[in-house]
Design a protein around this motif. Structure first.
Motif, short mmCIF file in Angstrom:
data_model
loop_
_atom_site.label_atom_id
_atom_site.label_comp_id
_atom_site.label_asym_id
_atom_site.label_seq_id
_atom_site.Cartn_x
_atom_site.Cartn_y
_atom_site.Cartn_z
N ILE A 4 -104.14 31.48 6.15
CA ILE A 4 -104.71 32.82 5.95
C ILE A 4 -103.65 33.75 5.35
O ILE A 4 -103.94 34.52 4.42
CB ILE A 4 -105.24 33.38 7.27
N GLU A 61 -103.17 32.74 1.51
CA GLU A 61 -104.35 32.88 0.66
C GLU A 61 -104.85 34.32 0.60
O GLU A 61 -105.28 34.79 -0.46
CB GLU A 61 -105.47 31.95 1.16
N GLU A 62 -104.80 35.01 1.72
CA GLU A 62 -105.32 36.38 1.74
C GLU A 62 -104.39 37.34 0.97
O GLU A 62 -104.86 38.19 0.22
CB GLU A 62 -105.49 36.84 3.19
N ARG A 118 -104.86 36.75 -2.71
CA ARG A 118 -106.14 37.29 -3.19
C ARG A 118 -106.03 38.79 -3.41
O ARG A 118 -106.45 39.32 -4.47
CB ARG A 118 -107.24 36.99 -2.17
N GLN A 126 -103.42 43.31 6.01
CA GLN A 126 -104.81 42.84 5.93
C GLN A 126 -104.91 41.36 6.30
O GLN A 126 -105.88 40.93 6.93
CB GLN A 126 -105.37 43.08 4.52
N ALA A 127 -103.89 40.58 5.91
CA ALA A 127 -103.87 39.17 6.31
C ALA A 127 -103.76 39.04 7.81
O ALA A 127 -104.41 38.19 8.43
CB ALA A 127 -102.71 38.46 5.61
N LYS A 156 -107.04 39.71 9.34
CA LYS A 156 -107.97 38.59 9.16
C LYS A 156 -107.66 37.47 10.16
O LYS A 156 -108.57 36.79 10.64
CB LYS A 156 -107.88 38.06 7.73
#
Length: 459
Positions: A242, A245-246, A249, A295-296, A299
């Motif tokens: 996570i 990848e987050e 992104r 934000q990661a 998540k």
């Protein structure tokens, strides 16, 4: 089998034998016939020879005892590892020659000046021996007798002792035991490799590390992310996934806009080197990278709550994040760093290394901070680094599975010679096979360093 012979005899002497028996009988007034004399000599000679043989055997036994009492111990070796030792081995009195026979394939033995030399590279493991065969100066039969046998143990190669048990694919958050990737652009190449560590492979546990790489041809931005899931955290493999990848992104989305604040601020600083402009660039890097990391983190917290009704600590992971772009004759580089490992901006031509952050050390050896650690974002602004350079040899992102064996200490991360050595080891031919070669390279053996290994290189 190797044999080494050493002659201990220093000189040869010879003399003309007399007939002592005839002289003795003559002194006694006895003058036997030739036939009687022959018989007398035969009987007397046999008896004297038997006594002399006993004397020789006694001397030989003493030499054997003297050699056995030396208590020589040959150190253990390891298959495939260079072996060399010199052992003091004084020859007892009365030994005319000695021959050493070693049964270890790959090793040789030779003897000189009271020293036994053993060297070579053993090609097999197991229990072997070194045999010393001697000839005593009183051994009239000229036989070599095996006197002493010394044991030699060659251990299995340490790499061969590790098991490689595949991770079961029915576990939550399964991921392959290794991964690699390559992205080639008209300017730079990104290669990445991630390998499950030996400690995990030995128990069939999954790889906890992760990486993500990206290049946007339209915006020209490179994005690199590496994360090391905590080995003690049950679902850290998902946390590292996570995190990478987050953040990738989010960065891709924000940097796709050609008017993005980070690019504008860093370009101004590149065009005019002023502290105020650098501060602006630092602030915009924080707004992008630290907020993407936050934000990661959020998540991960949501993943823990909705999928396992668990705690974020079970998803604990580090995060190394870097974005960079070439603008005219400058490279703009910005990084965010939580945990251990390293981000390095390396120049071989300039013989320099710039660390794009500082590793986090815990209260005890082997501890660090994680993206999910409490209050880790209180000092998030200090975790940002920005740089403007004309060019660079490579940007490295590495987990501690690589930095620990290659640099050993955090202080050594500033040692450019160690970075030069690392660079010289790595595959960098920019072909499709380079990622495979890099993945193979991550399998290097280092005693005591068996953690997952992940590395991303932009060069």
């Amino acid at each position: 089998m190797n044999r080494a012979r050493h002659n201990c005899k220093k000189e040869n002497t010879s003399y003309q034998a007399r007939d002592p028996f005839k002289e003795l009988l003559s002194l006694a007034g006895i003058d036997p016939s030739a036939e009687i004399m022959q018989e007398f000599l035969a009987v007397t000679g046999r008896r004297l020879w038997e006594e002399y043989s006993v004397f020789c055997q006694t001397q030989l036994n003493k030499s054997i005892s003297d050699m056995s009492s030396l208590k020589i111990n040959i150190p253990n070796g390891e298959k495939g590892i260079s072996f060399s030792c010199d052992i003091s081995y004084p020859i007892p009195e009365g030994i005319e020659s000695i021959e050493f026979e070693i049964t270890v394939p790959g090793l040789t033995a030779h003897y000189d000046e009271q020293t036994l030399h053993i060297d070579g590279i053993p090609t097999e493991s197991g229990d072997f021996s070194l045999k010393a065969k001697i000839k005593h100066r009183n051994d009239m039969m000229d036989k070599h007798l095996e006197e002493v046998e010394l044991p030699i143990t060659i251990r299995k190669n340490r790499q061969e002792m590790w098991k490689n048990i595949p991770t079961k694919d029915n576990i939550p958050y399964f991921k392959p035991d290794s991964a690699s990737s390559i992205k080639q652009t008209n300017v730079k190449t990104i290669i990445a490799a991630s390998q499950r560590g030996r400690s995990h492979a030995n128990e069939g546990k999954p790889r906890d590390d992760h990486f993500a790489i990206s290049y946007d041809e339209r915006s020209g931005w490179y994005i690199l992310a590496v994360a090391d899931g905590a080995g003690s955290a049950e679902f850290s493999r998902k946390g590292s996934s996570i995190a990478c990848e987050e953040t990738m992104r989010i960065c891709n989305e924000k940097l796709a806009d050609p008017t993005n604040a980070l690019e504008q601020a860093m370009t101004k600083w590149a065009n005019k080197d002023e502290q105020a402009l650098k501060n602006d660039a630092h602030k915009e890097a924080y707004n992008l990278l630290a907020k993407a990391a936050l934000q990661a983190r959020n998540k991960i917290i949501e993943e823990a709550r909705t999928n396992n009704n668990s705690t974020p600590e079970k998803y604990a992971t580090t995060l190394l994040l870097t974005v960079c772009k070439q603008v005219k004759d400058h490279w703009l580089v910005a990084s965010f760093w939580i945990g251990d490992g390293a981000i390095g901006l390396y120049s071989k031509e300039g013989n320099s290394i710039k660390l794009m952050g500082n590793p986090d050390s815990g209260a005890h050896a082997g501890e660090t901070l994680f993206l999910t650690s409490n209050d880790v974002f209180k000092n998030a602004y200090d975790r940002i680094r920005v740089a403007v350079v004309n060019d660079f040899t490579a940007i490295f992102l590495m987990t501690d599975g690589i930095t620990d064996p290659k640099f050993e200490t955090e202080a050594n991360l500033e040692n450019v010679e160690l970075w030069n050595k690392l660079w010289n080891e790595l595959p960098k031919d920019r072909t499709d096979g380079t990622e495979r070669k890099l993945l193979e390279w991550t399998g290097f053996y280092s005693e005591g360093n068996h953690d997952d290994r992940t590395i991303v290189i932009l060069f």
